[in-house]
Design an enzyme around this catalytic site. Structure first.
Site, PDB file in Angstrom:
ATOM      1  N   ASP A  13       0.818  -1.220   0.000  1.00  0.00           N
ATOM      2  CA  ASP A  13       0.000   0.000   0.000  1.00  0.00           C
ATOM      3  C   ASP A  13       0.847   1.264   0.000  1.00  0.00           C
ATOM      4  OD1 ASP A  13      -2.380  -1.387   0.011  1.00  0.00           O
ATOM      5  OD2 ASP A  13      -2.608  -1.319   2.193  1.00  0.00           O
ATOM      6  N   ARG A  95       0.654   4.835  17.318  1.00  0.00           N
ATOM      7  CA  ARG A  95       0.250   5.839  16.329  1.00  0.00           C
ATOM      8  C   ARG A  95       0.604   7.278  16.704  1.00  0.00           C
ATOM      9  NH1 ARG A  95       0.755   2.336  12.566  1.00  0.00           N
ATOM     10  NH2 ARG A  95      -0.994   0.924  12.244  1.00  0.00           N
ATOM     11  N   ASP A 124      -6.871   3.754  12.997  1.00  0.00           N
ATOM     12  CA  ASP A 124      -5.533   4.339  12.870  1.00  0.00           C
ATOM     13  C   ASP A 124      -5.528   5.681  12.147  1.00  0.00           C
ATOM     14  OD1 ASP A 124      -4.213   2.401  14.337  1.00  0.00           O
ATOM     15  OD2 ASP A 124      -4.124   1.039  12.628  1.00  0.00           O
ATOM     16  N   SER A 176      -4.274  -9.075   7.728  1.00  0.00           N
ATOM     17  CA  SER A 176      -3.728  -7.734   7.877  1.00  0.00           C
ATOM     18  C   SER A 176      -3.086  -7.671   9.254  1.00  0.00           C
ATOM     19  CB  SER A 176      -4.851  -6.697   7.749  1.00  0.00           C
ATOM     20  OG  SER A 176      -4.437  -5.504   8.362  1.00  0.00           O
TER      21      SER A 176
HETATM   22  N1  ARG Z   1      -7.875  -2.963  16.065  1.00  0.00           N
HETATM   23  C1  ARG Z   1      -6.594  -2.520  16.511  1.00  0.00           C
HETATM   24  C2  ARG Z   1      -6.635  -1.070  16.857  1.00  0.00           C
HETATM   25  O1  ARG Z   1      -7.492  -0.371  16.412  1.00  0.00           O
HETATM   26  C3  ARG Z   1      -5.506  -2.808  15.523  1.00  0.00           C
HETATM   27  C4  ARG Z   1      -5.610  -2.051  14.230  1.00  0.00           C
HETATM   28  C5  ARG Z   1      -4.547  -2.388  13.214  1.00  0.00           C
HETATM   29  N2  ARG Z   1      -4.631  -3.766  12.894  1.00  0.00           N
HETATM   30  C6  ARG Z   1      -4.281  -4.311  11.757  1.00  0.00           C
HETATM   31  N3  ARG Z   1      -4.393  -5.588  11.680  1.00  0.00           N
HETATM   32  N4  ARG Z   1      -3.832  -3.651  10.749  1.00  0.00           N
HETATM   33  O2  ARG Z   1      -5.815  -0.603  17.602  1.00  0.00           O
END
Ligand code: ARG
Length: 392
Positions: A13, A95, A124, A176
């Site tokens: 990506d 993040r 995110d 993912s």
């Molecule tokens: N659900 C988790 C959060 O919001 C992880 C998000 C990212 N997960 C991922 N598999 N890309 O903090």
């Protein structure tokens, strides 16, 4: 030319995004944050090369692991922050740190924009953008995945081939995954079927608990003022301590979670997590607090923990309430010094012994033995007055 700093992972990506931004007439500076996602395994040089091949003018790669564990993971541990009872917030804690560096680098590079590769459905994007907005409201934020024309992975791969961006297309990932030193978040693929147990191959760092040793592993963790300092009496820096516990815990199948969580954008999603060190440290820290905090403080702090976990999950790290809660939490940690012994066994992590110089436990009061110093006669009056408001 306008300039943008992109949070670059090295994956498909964000590699497409570099090229895509170039097509929109941006000069692209890539920023790779090492939060312990195992970048060492993938050659950092290869990531840099890929970014440059995709059209980046410059690549920053920064090892932020120490800052991450000291300034983000540790406050969340002290606060007891666990989202919806299961998620230790590894992704969510990373993040705001990445966003902070995006803003810093944008300033240094005199760029007017930052960009990320998040979709429009997740948490995110909110965490990146709310943080960036707090730190510099003037920066433009670009989220190509929310608007661009690609509809599938295949189209993205084709795009990369067209522009000679070296992408490893053989690595068809069924999930993912977001990973850092504090834990791994895994979603998508077969995990979207809630009625199905996650397949073993979805887990990366925890061994199958049912196949693990039929004898338990005992491990003692020592804290000073809420900070984990030693394992089995041996001192570690926080980062190595976490790495060590991930290893030992993972070996015993400790730290898996399977949950349906409430995302900020209103969607429920099924996600699985692996966080051996977080599981062990939260269990140990909590156990120690049970010993050294008085009842009212302990109960009040549970409410704070719930709120704190929401703030982290919601991307509200750099906010006044979060700072205020940090001050509260910090003031509770003065007494959180001592050791907890835990038993790791087939995926379980159970505290079995604890000690502290600040222990509030008084054996002469709690004992049912001969040394009892508790004046039982006083209980009668206490109960009468305690129940008084409810007497009819
Ligand atoms: N659900 C988790 C959060 O919001 C992880 C998000 C990212 N997960 C991922 N598999 N890309 O903090």
């Amino acid at each position: 030319m306008k300039k943008v700093v992109l949070a670059y992972s090295g994956g498909l990506d964000t590699s497409c995004i570099v090229r895509w931004l170039r097509e929109q007439d941006y000069e692209v500076v890539c920023f790779v944050a090492d939060l312990g996602q195992g970048l060492g395994g993938e050659d950092l040089g290869a990531i840099e090369k890929r970014a440059l091949a995709a059209g980046a003018s410059k690549v920053y790669i920064k090892d932020l692991q120490d800052e991450f564990v000291e300034d983000f993971v540790l406050p969340a541990l002290k606060a007891g922050a666990v989202y919806e009872g299961k998620y230790f917030l590894a992704t969510a804690l990373g993040r705001p740190l990445i966003a902070k560096y995006l803003v810093d680098i944008a300033h240094r590079e005199k760029a007017g924009a930052i960009a990320h590769g998040c979709t429009g459905k997740g948490n995110d994007q909110v965490r990146f953008e709310v943080t960036a907005g707090i730190l510099d409201p003037k920066l433009e934020i670009i989220a190509p995945v929310r608007t661009w024309e690609f509809k599938s992975r295949e189209e993205e791969i084709e795009y990369c081939l067209m522009y000679n961006i070296p992408i490893d297309v053989t690595k068809r990932k069924p999930y993912s995954i977001d990973r850092n030193i504090w834990g791994i978040s895994i979603e998508a693929g077969v995990l979207e079927n809630l009625e199905q147990e996650p397949p073993e191959d979805a887990y990366l760092i925890t061994k199958n608990p049912t196949h693990q040793a039929s004898y338990p592993k005992y491990i003692e963790v020592s804290f000073e003022k809420g900070v984990p300092k030693k394992i089995e009496g041996r001192a570690y820096k926080l980062k190595s301590l976490i790495n060590h516990l991930n290893e030992v815990g993972g070996h015993h199948g400790v730290g898996r979670a399977d949950m349906v969580e409430n995302r900020l954008v209103g969607i429920k999603s099924r996600e699985i997590y692996e966080a051996p060190a977080a599981t062990i440290l939260h269990a140990a820290h909590r156990e120690l607090e049970c010993l050294v905090l008085d009842r009212e403080l302990a109960h009040f702090k549970e409410g704070v923990a719930l709120k704190y976990s929401e703030l982290v999950y919601y991307g509200l790290w750099y906010t006044p309430l979060k700072s205020a809660l940090d001050a509260f939490v910090e003031s509770t940690q003065k007494r959180v010094t001592g050791s907890v012994k835990l038993k790791l066994f087939k995926g379980n992590c159970v505290p079995v012994a604890r000690k502290s110089v600040h222990s509030l436990y008084k054996k002469e009061l709690s004992t049912y033995g001969r040394e009892d110093k508790f004046d039982q006669k006083l209980a009668e009056g206490f109960i009468r007055i305690w129940g008084l408001p409810y007497k009819r």
